[in-house]
Design an enzyme around this catalytic site. Sequence first.
Site, short mmCIF file in Angstrom:
data_model
loop_
_atom_site.label_atom_id
_atom_site.label_comp_id
_atom_site.label_asym_id
_atom_site.label_seq_id
_atom_site.Cartn_x
_atom_site.Cartn_y
_atom_site.Cartn_z
N LYS A 131 0.66 -1.12 0.08
CA LYS A 131 -0.04 0.04 -0.05
C LYS A 131 1.04 1.24 -0.12
O LYS A 131 2.17 1.26 0.38
CB LYS A 131 -0.83 0.02 1.27
N ASP A 171 -6.99 4.34 -4.70
CA ASP A 171 -7.73 4.21 -3.27
C ASP A 171 -8.11 5.75 -3.08
O ASP A 171 -8.51 6.27 -3.91
CB ASP A 171 -6.55 3.74 -2.24
P1 NDP Z 1 -12.77 7.99 -2.97
O1 NDP Z 1 -11.58 8.92 -2.75
O2 NDP Z 1 -13.28 7.79 -4.25
O3 NDP Z 1 -13.75 8.38 -1.93
C1 NDP Z 1 -13.48 8.38 -0.62
C2 NDP Z 1 -14.87 9.04 0.01
O4 NDP Z 1 -14.70 9.06 1.49
C3 NDP Z 1 -14.98 10.47 -0.36
O5 NDP Z 1 -16.50 10.86 -0.18
C4 NDP Z 1 -14.28 11.28 0.80
O6 NDP Z 1 -14.85 12.54 1.05
C5 NDP Z 1 -14.71 10.37 2.06
N1 NDP Z 1 -13.65 10.43 3.03
C6 NDP Z 1 -12.31 10.32 2.77
N2 NDP Z 1 -11.55 10.42 3.85
C7 NDP Z 1 -12.54 11.02 4.64
C8 NDP Z 1 -12.40 11.24 6.09
N3 NDP Z 1 -11.21 11.10 6.96
N4 NDP Z 1 -13.53 11.42 6.79
C9 NDP Z 1 -14.80 11.45 6.00
N5 NDP Z 1 -15.00 11.20 4.96
C10 NDP Z 1 -13.92 10.82 4.11
O7 NDP Z 1 -12.23 6.84 -2.28
P2 NDP Z 1 -12.87 5.21 -2.61
O8 NDP Z 1 -14.14 5.21 -2.73
O9 NDP Z 1 -11.72 4.47 -3.26
O10 NDP Z 1 -12.19 4.42 -1.12
C11 NDP Z 1 -13.16 4.44 0.11
C12 NDP Z 1 -12.89 3.54 0.96
O11 NDP Z 1 -13.01 2.22 0.21
C13 NDP Z 1 -11.43 3.52 1.49
O12 NDP Z 1 -11.33 3.11 2.78
C14 NDP Z 1 -10.58 2.64 0.42
O13 NDP Z 1 -9.34 2.30 1.24
C15 NDP Z 1 -11.42 1.53 0.30
N6 NDP Z 1 -11.11 0.62 -0.74
C16 NDP Z 1 -11.12 1.24 -1.92
C17 NDP Z 1 -10.91 0.37 -3.04
C18 NDP Z 1 -10.94 0.58 -4.48
O14 NDP Z 1 -10.95 -0.16 -5.35
N7 NDP Z 1 -11.00 2.06 -4.49
C19 NDP Z 1 -10.62 -1.21 -2.88
C20 NDP Z 1 -10.88 -1.72 -1.33
C21 NDP Z 1 -11.28 -0.55 -0.50
P3 NDP Z 1 -14.08 13.76 0.66
O15 NDP Z 1 -14.17 13.94 -0.78
O16 NDP Z 1 -14.58 14.85 1.37
O17 NDP Z 1 -12.58 13.73 1.26
#
Ligand code: NDP
Length: 451
Positions: A131, A171
Site C-alpha cells: 500500500k 484508493d
Molecule cells: P474516494 O476518494 O473515491 O472516496 C472517498 C470518500 O470518502 C469521499 O466521499 C471522501 O470525502 C470520504 N472520505 C475520505 N476521507 C474521509 C475522512 N477522513 N472522513 C470522512 N470522509 C472521508 O475513495 P474510494 O471510494 O476509492 O475509497 C473509499 C474506501 O474504500 C477507503 O477506505 C478505501 O481504502 C476503500 N477501498 C477502496 C477500493 C477501491 O477500489 N477504490 C478497494 C478496497 C477498499 P471527501 O471527498 O470529502 O474527502
Amino acid sequence: MNLRDPKQFTEDFMAYVKAKNPGEPEFHQAVLEVVETLSEFLIKNPRFLQSKILERMVEPERVIQFRVPWMDDGGNIHINRGYRVEMNSAIGPYKGGLRFHPTVNLNIFKFLGFEQVLKNSLTSLPMGGGKGGSDFDPKGKSDNEVMRFCQSFMTELSRHIGPDTDIPAGDIGVGGREIGYMFGQYKRLRNEFSGVLTGKGIGWGGSLIRPEATGYGTVYFAEEMLNTRGDSMKGKTVTISGSGNVAQFAVEKVLDLGGKPVSLSDSSGFIYDPDGIDREKLEYIKLLKNVYRGRIREYAEKYDVSYFEKKRPWGIKCDVALPCATQNEISGEEAETLLNNGCFVVAEGANMPSTYEAEHKFLNARILYAPGKAANAGGVAVSGLEMSQNSIRLSWTREEVDEKLKSIMTNIHSMCVKHGKESSGFVNYVKGANIAGFVKVANAMMAQGLV
Ligand code: NDP
C-alpha cells in the site's frame, strides 16, 4: 510469549508489536483484530508459531519513503511525502492501492498494507500485499497541478515498482485521472507499455468492471450473507457513507438488487434522502463528484433533502449499513445506535471503518457483519483480473468480468463460513476471513524458507 492461553498470547504479541512500532494506533488496531481471532488457531498449529510467521508478517518486507516536490499553477513550490509499504510477497508481487490524502502517514500505510496481504490471499489470485500514497490533497487542485504532482510522485516510485514486482492501484483520492497521469509518466520513464498500474482506462489496458468492482463486490457479499438467513437485499433500507468510487457503485448495485439507499457522505457531512437515491440522482452524484468535484451538500440543495454538517449517517434507521468512506468512521456509540435501530447487516466497503469497539458490538450482537478484507476484496480481485488480461493481451467482456467477480465474492464468503462458523451456527466473518487469509500466506512463507 505465552503459547498456551489465546488471550494471554494476544496480549503478549500486542505488547511486542506496540514496543516495536510505537505511536502507530491504526496499525496496532489492524494487527490486534487479526491476532485475537487467530490466537486459538495458532496454538493448535504450533508450526506457525515456531517459525515466527506472525512476527514476520507484521514486519514489512520493505518500506520506501520519498520527497515529492511539485509546482502549483502560481509558480509556488510544494513538498509532499510519498510512501510505498511493500508488506508481503509470499504468494505474488506486491499489490495494493495508492492513497492521496492529507491525513496519511506511515502508520496508515502499514495498517492498510497488513490488511491487504490477507485480503489478497482471500481472493485466491496470486497477489502479495502492499500500500502507498502521499499526504498530497487533490481537492481544490487544478488538473495541471494534479498532473505535475503525479509525474513527480511516479518519477521516484517508478524505480521500485514493475509488472512482476509491485503493481499499485487507486484508493482514496486516486481515481482514473491520477492513474492516467502516473501511468503516462511510468511509460515515459521506462519506455515500456506494461500493466504496472491497475485501474487504467478502457482502451489503454484497463478492465471493464474495475471501477465498479469494490462497490459491487461489497453488495454481492452482503447479499450472500443475507441469503444464509433466507433473505435478500430486496426492499431493504440501506445507509451508505462516502460518495466516492466505492460508495457510488455500492448505491448502483443496491438499486440493481431492489434495495433503497438513503444516505451518502463526504468529509464535510452527510445527506439523508428518505425517498431513496434513485438512478437519476446517482447520475447526478457521479457528475458532481467525478467531474465537477463538488461537495455532497449540493445534493441536498438540488433535491431539497436534509444535510447534516460534520455528522455521519449512522443515526438513520436502516436494515443494512455499508460504510464506504474511511477507517474508524463508526464509533462504538454509533454501532450501538445502528443496532438499536434494527440494523442487522454491516458490510465494510471501506478498510477498517469500524473502530475496535464498534466491531465487538457487531460481533456480540451476532448480526451479519463482514470486515473490509472480505467484503471489499472485489476491487483488488478485478485488479488481479486486469493483470491477467494485460498478460494475455486480451480484454474480457463486461459480463465475463462481472461473472468472475461474483464467483470470487461467493468463494470468499464460503471460506469465511468454513473458517468462521461457530458451534451455535453463528458465522464470525472476522475470524473466518483472518484464518482463511492467513493460512495461504503462512504456508507459502514456510515453503520458501526463512524470508
Ligand atoms: P474516494 O476518494 O473515491 O472516496 C472517498 C470518500 O470518502 C469521499 O466521499 C471522501 O470525502 C470520504 N472520505 C475520505 N476521507 C474521509 C475522512 N477522513 N472522513 C470522512 N470522509 C472521508 O475513495 P474510494 O471510494 O476509492 O475509497 C473509499 C474506501 O474504500 C477507503 O477506505 C478505501 O481504502 C476503500 N477501498 C477502496 C477500493 C477501491 O477500489 N477504490 C478497494 C478496497 C477498499 P471527501 O471527498 O470529502 O474527502
